[in-house]
Design a protein around this motif. Structure first.
Motif, PDB file in Angstrom:
ATOM      1  N   GLY A  28     -44.148 -23.753   7.777  1.00 45.93           N
ATOM      2  CA  GLY A  28     -45.598 -23.613   7.754  1.00 45.93           C
ATOM      3  C   GLY A  28     -46.191 -23.950   6.392  1.00 45.93           C
ATOM      4  N   ILE A  29     -45.608 -23.412   5.334  1.00 46.11           N
ATOM      5  CA  ILE A  29     -46.115 -23.690   3.993  1.00 46.11           C
ATOM      6  C   ILE A  29     -45.953 -25.157   3.648  1.00 46.11           C
ATOM      7  CG2 ILE A  29     -45.729 -23.264   1.529  1.00 46.11           C
ATOM      8  CD1 ILE A  29     -45.204 -20.336   2.255  1.00 46.11           C
ATOM      9  N   GLU A  30     -44.824 -25.757   3.994  1.00 45.61           N
ATOM     10  CA  GLU A  30     -44.618 -27.177   3.701  1.00 45.61           C
ATOM     11  C   GLU A  30     -45.590 -28.047   4.493  1.00 45.61           C
ATOM     12  OE1 GLU A  30     -40.404 -27.892   4.144  1.00 45.61           O
ATOM     13  OE2 GLU A  30     -40.075 -27.311   2.046  1.00 45.61           O
ATOM     14  N   PHE A  72     -46.951 -11.524   1.078  1.00 46.81           N
ATOM     15  CA  PHE A  72     -46.495 -12.062  -0.198  1.00 46.81           C
ATOM     16  C   PHE A  72     -47.153 -13.404  -0.453  1.00 46.81           C
ATOM     17  CE2 PHE A  72     -43.527 -13.424   3.050  1.00 46.81           C
ATOM     18  CZ  PHE A  72     -43.244 -14.738   2.739  1.00 46.81           C
ATOM     19  N   THR A  73     -46.982 -13.911  -1.662  1.00 50.44           N
ATOM     20  CA  THR A  73     -47.528 -15.215  -2.036  1.00 50.44           C
ATOM     21  C   THR A  73     -46.382 -16.173  -2.304  1.00 50.44           C
ATOM     22  OG1 THR A  73     -49.459 -14.173  -3.012  1.00 50.44           O
ATOM     23  CG2 THR A  73     -49.008 -16.435  -3.679  1.00 50.44           C
ATOM     24  N   GLU A  78     -51.051 -17.349   0.612  1.00 53.26           N
ATOM     25  CA  GLU A  78     -50.843 -15.956   0.992  1.00 53.26           C
ATOM     26  C   GLU A  78     -50.191 -15.957   2.370  1.00 53.26           C
ATOM     27  OE1 GLU A  78     -53.296 -11.933   2.185  1.00 53.26           O
ATOM     28  OE2 GLU A  78     -54.328 -13.496   1.064  1.00 53.26           O
ATOM     29  N   VAL A  79     -49.092 -15.225   2.498  1.00 53.68           N
ATOM     30  CA  VAL A  79     -48.333 -15.192   3.741  1.00 53.68           C
ATOM     31  C   VAL A  79     -48.340 -13.757   4.271  1.00 53.68           C
ATOM     32  CG1 VAL A  79     -46.086 -15.601   4.811  1.00 53.68           C
ATOM     33  CG2 VAL A  79     -46.836 -17.031   2.894  1.00 53.68           C
ATOM     34  N   VAL A  80     -48.681 -13.612   5.548  1.00 53.05           N
ATOM     35  CA  VAL A  80     -48.658 -12.312   6.202  1.00 53.05           C
ATOM     36  C   VAL A  80     -47.746 -12.438   7.419  1.00 53.05           C
ATOM     37  CG1 VAL A  80     -50.004 -10.477   7.279  1.00 53.05           C
ATOM     38  CG2 VAL A  80     -51.043 -11.880   5.469  1.00 53.05           C
ATOM     39  N   HIS A  88     -49.269 -15.470   9.582  1.00 49.92           N
ATOM     40  CA  HIS A  88     -50.512 -16.090   9.121  1.00 49.92           C
ATOM     41  C   HIS A  88     -50.276 -16.605   7.715  1.00 49.92           C
ATOM     42  CE1 HIS A  88     -52.927 -13.222  11.915  1.00 49.92           C
ATOM     43  NE2 HIS A  88     -52.355 -14.198  12.579  1.00 49.92           N
ATOM     44  N   ILE A  89     -50.623 -17.848   7.491  1.00 49.84           N
ATOM     45  CA  ILE A  89     -50.501 -18.445   6.158  1.00 49.84           C
ATOM     46  C   ILE A  89     -51.874 -18.936   5.746  1.00 49.84           C
ATOM     47  CG2 ILE A  89     -49.425 -20.236   4.749  1.00 49.84           C
ATOM     48  CD1 ILE A  89     -47.066 -20.203   6.688  1.00 49.84           C
ATOM     49  N   TYR A  90     -52.349 -18.444   4.603  1.00 49.65           N
ATOM     50  CA  TYR A  90     -53.654 -18.814   4.063  1.00 49.65           C
ATOM     51  C   TYR A  90     -53.445 -19.812   2.945  1.00 49.65           C
ATOM     52  CZ  TYR A  90     -55.012 -14.828   6.816  1.00 49.65           C
ATOM     53  OH  TYR A  90     -55.198 -13.971   7.857  1.00 49.65           O
ATOM     54  N   ALA A  91     -54.063 -20.970   3.072  1.00 48.70           N
ATOM     55  CA  ALA A  91     -53.918 -22.053   2.095  1.00 48.70           C
ATOM     56  C   ALA A  91     -54.447 -21.613   0.735  1.00 48.70           C
ATOM     57  CB  ALA A  91     -54.659 -23.291   2.578  1.00 48.70           C
ATOM     58  N   PRO A  92     -53.976 -22.244  -0.332  1.00 46.79           N
ATOM     59  CA  PRO A  92     -54.507 -21.930  -1.663  1.00 46.79           C
ATOM     60  C   PRO A  92     -56.006 -22.211  -1.720  1.00 46.79           C
ATOM     61  CG  PRO A  92     -52.553 -23.318  -1.830  1.00 46.79           C
ATOM     62  CD  PRO A  92     -52.932 -23.264  -0.380  1.00 46.79           C
TER      63      PRO A  92
END
Length: 99
Positions: A28-30, A72-73, A78-80, A88-92
């Motif tokens: 997801g982050i990638e 965590f970040t 931000e990752v929940v 849930h992943i919140y973009a920078p």
């Protein structure tokens, strides 16, 4: 990945599948910020992936862990991770989504 919105930041919901939690977080982050080919172990900088997987693994009885969450970040996202398996992943902030 489903696009959400939070505080004018792009946010994404990653639903459960057959991969473990840490693998889904990495993917997801990638997808949001891109791959880091030089540092493929970047998740270890903020959380132990094995511990993250263990927290949300099935109980010894086989029951699922539906309670709790971990926040965590990682790579400025931000990752929940919820006990239900939803992530849930919140973009920078000021992130321009990949087109």
């Amino acid at each position: 990945m489903e696009n959400l919105d939070r505080d004018e930041r792009a946010a994404y919901r990653i639903t459960g599948d057959t991969d473990n939690v840490s693998t889904r977080v990495i993917r997801g982050i990638e997808e949001i910020v891109g791959k880091d080919e030089e540092r493929r172990t970047w998740l270890y900088d903020c959380i132990d992936p094995d511990a993250l997987d263990a927290i949300f693994s099935q109980k010894h009885s086989g029951a699922t862990r539906d309670e709790g969450k971990v926040v965590f970040t990682a790579r400025k996202c931000e990752v929940v991770v919820h006990g239900t398996g939803e992530i849930h992943i919140y973009a920078p902030k000021n992130h321009v989504p990949n087109e």
